[in-house]
Design a protein around this motif. Structure first.
Motif, PDB file in Angstrom:
ATOM      1  N   GLN A  49       0.833  -1.210   0.000  1.00  0.00           N
ATOM      2  CA  GLN A  49       0.000   0.000   0.000  1.00  0.00           C
ATOM      3  C   GLN A  49       0.867   1.260   0.000  1.00  0.00           C
ATOM      4  N   ILE A  50       1.918   1.282   0.787  1.00  0.00           N
ATOM      5  CA  ILE A  50       2.817   2.443   0.800  1.00  0.00           C
ATOM      6  C   ILE A  50       3.439   2.631  -0.578  1.00  0.00           C
ATOM      7  N   TRP A  51       3.866   1.552  -1.182  1.00  0.00           N
ATOM      8  CA  TRP A  51       4.475   1.614  -2.513  1.00  0.00           C
ATOM      9  C   TRP A  51       3.459   2.114  -3.536  1.00  0.00           C
ATOM     10  N   ALA A  52       2.231   1.619  -3.472  1.00  0.00           N
ATOM     11  CA  ALA A  52       1.191   2.031  -4.419  1.00  0.00           C
ATOM     12  C   ALA A  52       0.824   3.510  -4.241  1.00  0.00           C
ATOM     13  N   VAL A  53       0.714   3.973  -3.009  1.00  0.00           N
ATOM     14  CA  VAL A  53       0.394   5.384  -2.752  1.00  0.00           C
ATOM     15  C   VAL A  53       1.542   6.270  -3.218  1.00  0.00           C
ATOM     16  N   ALA A  54       2.777   5.837  -2.981  1.00  0.00           N
ATOM     17  CA  ALA A  54       3.933   6.622  -3.439  1.00  0.00           C
ATOM     18  C   ALA A  54       3.977   6.707  -4.958  1.00  0.00           C
ATOM     19  N   LEU A  55       3.524   5.662  -5.633  1.00  0.00           N
ATOM     20  CA  LEU A  55       3.471   5.680  -7.100  1.00  0.00           C
ATOM     21  C   LEU A  55       2.369   6.595  -7.600  1.00  0.00           C
ATOM     22  N   LEU A  56       1.225   6.574  -6.957  1.00  0.00           N
ATOM     23  CA  LEU A  56       0.059   7.328  -7.429  1.00  0.00           C
ATOM     24  C   LEU A  56       0.128   8.810  -7.081  1.00  0.00           C
ATOM     25  N   ARG A  57       0.675   9.147  -5.937  1.00  0.00           N
ATOM     26  CA  ARG A  57       0.634  10.515  -5.435  1.00  0.00           C
ATOM     27  C   ARG A  57       1.174  11.568  -6.409  1.00  0.00           C
ATOM     28  N   PRO A  58       2.309  11.361  -7.087  1.00  0.00           N
ATOM     29  CA  PRO A  58       2.790  12.399  -8.016  1.00  0.00           C
ATOM     30  C   PRO A  58       1.868  12.622  -9.219  1.00  0.00           C
ATOM     31  N   GLY A  59       1.056  11.650  -9.581  1.00  0.00           N
ATOM     32  CA  GLY A  59       0.189  11.791 -10.743  1.00  0.00           C
ATOM     33  C   GLY A  59      -1.213  12.263 -10.427  1.00  0.00           C
ATOM     34  N   MET A  60      -1.459  12.679  -9.213  1.00  0.00           N
ATOM     35  CA  MET A  60      -2.811  13.071  -8.816  1.00  0.00           C
ATOM     36  C   MET A  60      -3.330  14.265  -9.610  1.00  0.00           C
ATOM     37  N   ARG A  61      -2.497  15.195  -9.924  1.00  0.00           N
ATOM     38  CA  ARG A  61      -2.926  16.408 -10.631  1.00  0.00           C
ATOM     39  C   ARG A  61      -2.615  16.358 -12.125  1.00  0.00           C
ATOM     40  N   ALA A 108      -2.170   9.629 -17.502  1.00  0.00           N
ATOM     41  CA  ALA A 108      -1.057   9.443 -16.569  1.00  0.00           C
ATOM     42  C   ALA A 108      -1.565   8.970 -15.211  1.00  0.00           C
ATOM     43  N   PHE A 109      -2.656   9.572 -14.753  1.00  0.00           N
ATOM     44  CA  PHE A 109      -3.245   9.167 -13.477  1.00  0.00           C
ATOM     45  C   PHE A 109      -3.687   7.710 -13.534  1.00  0.00           C
ATOM     46  N   MET A 110      -4.389   7.330 -14.594  1.00  0.00           N
ATOM     47  CA  MET A 110      -4.887   5.963 -14.705  1.00  0.00           C
ATOM     48  C   MET A 110      -3.746   4.954 -14.808  1.00  0.00           C
ATOM     49  N   GLY A 111      -2.676   5.332 -15.478  1.00  0.00           N
ATOM     50  CA  GLY A 111      -1.513   4.450 -15.554  1.00  0.00           C
ATOM     51  C   GLY A 111      -0.894   4.210 -14.185  1.00  0.00           C
ATOM     52  N   ARG A 112      -0.787   5.279 -13.404  1.00  0.00           N
ATOM     53  CA  ARG A 112      -0.240   5.139 -12.050  1.00  0.00           C
ATOM     54  C   ARG A 112      -1.201   4.372 -11.144  1.00  0.00           C
ATOM     55  N   LEU A 115      -3.334   2.058 -12.110  1.00  0.00           N
ATOM     56  CA  LEU A 115      -3.235   0.666 -12.525  1.00  0.00           C
ATOM     57  C   LEU A 115      -1.934   0.037 -12.027  1.00  0.00           C
ATOM     58  N   GLY A 116      -0.860   0.813 -12.038  1.00  0.00           N
ATOM     59  CA  GLY A 116       0.406   0.314 -11.494  1.00  0.00           C
ATOM     60  C   GLY A 116       0.287  -0.018 -10.015  1.00  0.00           C
ATOM     61  N   GLY A 117      -0.413   0.823  -9.267  1.00  0.00           N
ATOM     62  CA  GLY A 117      -0.626   0.561  -7.843  1.00  0.00           C
ATOM     63  C   GLY A 117      -1.445  -0.695  -7.612  1.00  0.00           C
ATOM     64  N   MET A 118      -2.467  -0.897  -8.435  1.00  0.00           N
ATOM     65  CA  MET A 118      -3.263  -2.117  -8.312  1.00  0.00           C
ATOM     66  C   MET A 118      -2.417  -3.341  -8.659  1.00  0.00           C
ATOM     67  N   GLY A 119      -1.548  -3.196  -9.636  1.00  0.00           N
ATOM     68  CA  GLY A 119      -0.641  -4.289  -9.991  1.00  0.00           C
ATOM     69  C   GLY A 119       0.324  -4.621  -8.856  1.00  0.00           C
ATOM     70  N   ILE A 120       0.813  -3.594  -8.173  1.00  0.00           N
ATOM     71  CA  ILE A 120       1.695  -3.815  -7.027  1.00  0.00           C
ATOM     72  C   ILE A 120       0.978  -4.616  -5.953  1.00  0.00           C
ATOM     73  N   ARG A 121      -0.246  -4.224  -5.659  1.00  0.00           N
ATOM     74  CA  ARG A 121      -1.014  -4.949  -4.630  1.00  0.00           C
ATOM     75  C   ARG A 121      -1.273  -6.389  -5.049  1.00  0.00           C
ATOM     76  N   LEU A 122      -1.609  -6.604  -6.311  1.00  0.00           N
ATOM     77  CA  LEU A 122      -1.875  -7.953  -6.804  1.00  0.00           C
ATOM     78  C   LEU A 122      -0.604  -8.807  -6.768  1.00  0.00           C
ATOM     79  N   LEU A 123       0.512  -8.241  -7.179  1.00  0.00           N
ATOM     80  CA  LEU A 123       1.771  -8.985  -7.136  1.00  0.00           C
ATOM     81  C   LEU A 123       2.181  -9.309  -5.708  1.00  0.00           C
ATOM     82  N   ALA A 124       1.942  -8.384  -4.783  1.00  0.00           N
ATOM     83  CA  ALA A 124       2.270  -8.645  -3.388  1.00  0.00           C
ATOM     84  C   ALA A 124       1.424  -9.794  -2.840  1.00  0.00           C
ATOM     85  N   LEU A 125       0.134  -9.795  -3.144  1.00  0.00           N
ATOM     86  CA  LEU A 125      -0.728 -10.893  -2.703  1.00  0.00           C
ATOM     87  C   LEU A 125      -0.296 -12.199  -3.349  1.00  0.00           C
TER      88      LEU A 125
END
Length: 109
Positions: free
Chosen positions: A37-49, A54-58, A60-70
């Motif tokens: 979750q920390i990794w996913a939030v750190a990935l998404l936070r810079p693309g918020m604005r 770009a936002f959707m890519g970040r 999706l990357g965060g969701m991928g991180i969570r899925l890979l971790a599980l």
């Protein structure tokens, strides 16, 4: 930096609850969830604005991180059943990740 400290503090409290309810395997699963979750939030936070693609890519990357971790947690638990029982580990992961996901918008402000 304050949102990350709040995320970590809440995550540690959830891990402690998982430990109390499910023992060490649940705490290990919860720790994996907090790191993801920390990794996913750190990935998404810079693309918020940024622009929507770009936002959707970040996101999706965060969701991928969570899925890979599980997936990594479940593979490890399935191959090392005596060291890490799969059910408590998976429930610890979900028990920590789901509340953090529901509160994710608070951490992204």
């Amino acid at each position: 930096m304050k949102p990350y400290l709040l995320l970590v503090a809440l995550g540690v409290a959830l891990i402690a609850a998982a430990w109390a309810l499910g023992g060490k395997p649940a705490a290990i699963g919860g720790t994996v969830a907090l790191v993801a979750q920390i990794w996913a939030v750190a990935l998404l936070r810079p693309g918020m604005r940024g622009p929507n693609p770009a936002f959707m890519g970040r996101w999706l990357g965060g969701m991928g991180i969570r899925l890979l971790a599980l997936g990594a947690l479940l593979v490890w638990a399935a191959t090392h059943r005596t060291a890490l029982p799969p059910m408590p580990a998976a429930l610890g992961f979900l028990g920590v990740l789901l509340p953090l996901l529901f509160l994710e918008t608070r951490f992204l402000r």
